[in-house]
Design a protein around this motif. Structure first.
Motif, PDB file in Angstrom:
ATOM      1  N   HIS A  54      21.976  11.868  77.061  1.00 56.77           N
ATOM      2  CA  HIS A  54      22.719  11.097  78.624  1.00 56.77           C
ATOM      3  C   HIS A  54      23.193  11.705  79.836  1.00 56.77           C
ATOM      4  N   LEU A  55      22.116  12.038  80.961  1.00 55.72           N
ATOM      5  CA  LEU A  55      22.589  12.851  81.736  1.00 55.72           C
ATOM      6  C   LEU A  55      22.641  12.388  83.314  1.00 55.72           C
ATOM      7  N   PRO A  56      24.036  12.914  84.082  1.00 58.71           N
ATOM      8  CA  PRO A  56      23.417  12.257  85.107  1.00 58.71           C
ATOM      9  C   PRO A  56      21.778  12.677  86.147  1.00 58.71           C
ATOM     10  N   LYS A  57      21.079  11.585  86.940  1.00 60.04           N
ATOM     11  CA  LYS A  57      20.202  12.395  87.353  1.00 60.04           C
ATOM     12  C   LYS A  57      19.057  11.887  86.747  1.00 60.04           C
ATOM     13  N   LYS A  58      18.952  12.770  85.490  1.00 61.89           N
ATOM     14  CA  LYS A  58      18.182  12.062  85.140  1.00 61.89           C
ATOM     15  C   LYS A  58      18.327  12.567  83.298  1.00 61.89           C
ATOM     16  N   ASP A  59      17.835  11.378  82.454  1.00 64.50           N
ATOM     17  CA  ASP A  59      17.904  11.567  81.717  1.00 64.50           C
ATOM     18  C   ASP A  59      17.439  12.743  80.192  1.00 64.50           C
ATOM     19  N   GLY A  60      17.485  13.301  79.423  1.00 64.36           N
ATOM     20  CA  GLY A  60      17.273  13.759  78.330  1.00 64.36           C
ATOM     21  C   GLY A  60      15.230  14.366  77.960  1.00 64.36           C
ATOM     22  N   LEU A  61      15.416  12.669  78.128  1.00 62.41           N
ATOM     23  CA  LEU A  61      13.560  12.535  78.194  1.00 62.41           C
ATOM     24  C   LEU A  61      13.028  12.879  79.734  1.00 62.41           C
ATOM     25  N   GLU A  62      13.895  12.646  80.164  1.00 60.72           N
ATOM     26  CA  GLU A  62      13.006  13.111  81.455  1.00 60.72           C
ATOM     27  C   GLU A  62      13.396  14.534  81.893  1.00 60.72           C
ATOM     28  N   VAL A  63      13.972  15.632  81.542  1.00 59.58           N
ATOM     29  CA  VAL A  63      14.153  16.545  81.424  1.00 59.58           C
ATOM     30  C   VAL A  63      13.313  16.951  80.088  1.00 59.58           C
ATOM     31  N   ILE A  64      12.701  16.833  79.765  1.00 56.33           N
ATOM     32  CA  ILE A  64      11.385  17.411  78.822  1.00 56.33           C
ATOM     33  C   ILE A  64      10.322  16.763  79.627  1.00 56.33           C
TER      34      ILE A  64
END
Length: 65
Positions: A54-64
Motif C-alpha cells: 500500500h503506497l501512494p502514487k503507485k501501489d506495490g503491484l504497479e511498482v513490480i
C-alpha cells in the motif's frame, strides 16, 4: 562488501526501524512512494528491494509491473 537494499515504504516510522535494523549489514536507499520506488529501482543497482504493498502514487503491484 555490503549489499544494496532499497526500502520502498511510505510510513516514516517503519522505514526508520527497518533502516536501523539493516544499517550494519546493508547500504540503504529509500523511497516513500511508488513513483520514487520505480525510479530508484531502475536507476541504481539493488541486491534486495523491500516493497510495501500500500503506497501512494503507485501501489506495490504497479511498482513490480
Amino acid at each position: 562488501m555490503k549489499k544494496n537494499v532499497l526500502l520502498v515504504e511510505d510510513d516514516p516510522a517503519l522505514r526508520m526501524v527497518m533502516r536501523e535494523v539493516l544499517k550494519d549489514d546493508f547500504e540503504i536507499d529509500e523511497a516513500d512512494n511508488g513513483d520514487d520506488g520505480i525510479h530508484k529501482g531502475l536507476n541504481s543497482h539493488n541486491d534486495i528491494i523491500i516493497l510495501d504493498y500500500h503506497l501512494p502514487k503507485k501501489d506495490g503491484l504497479e511498482v513490480i509491473a
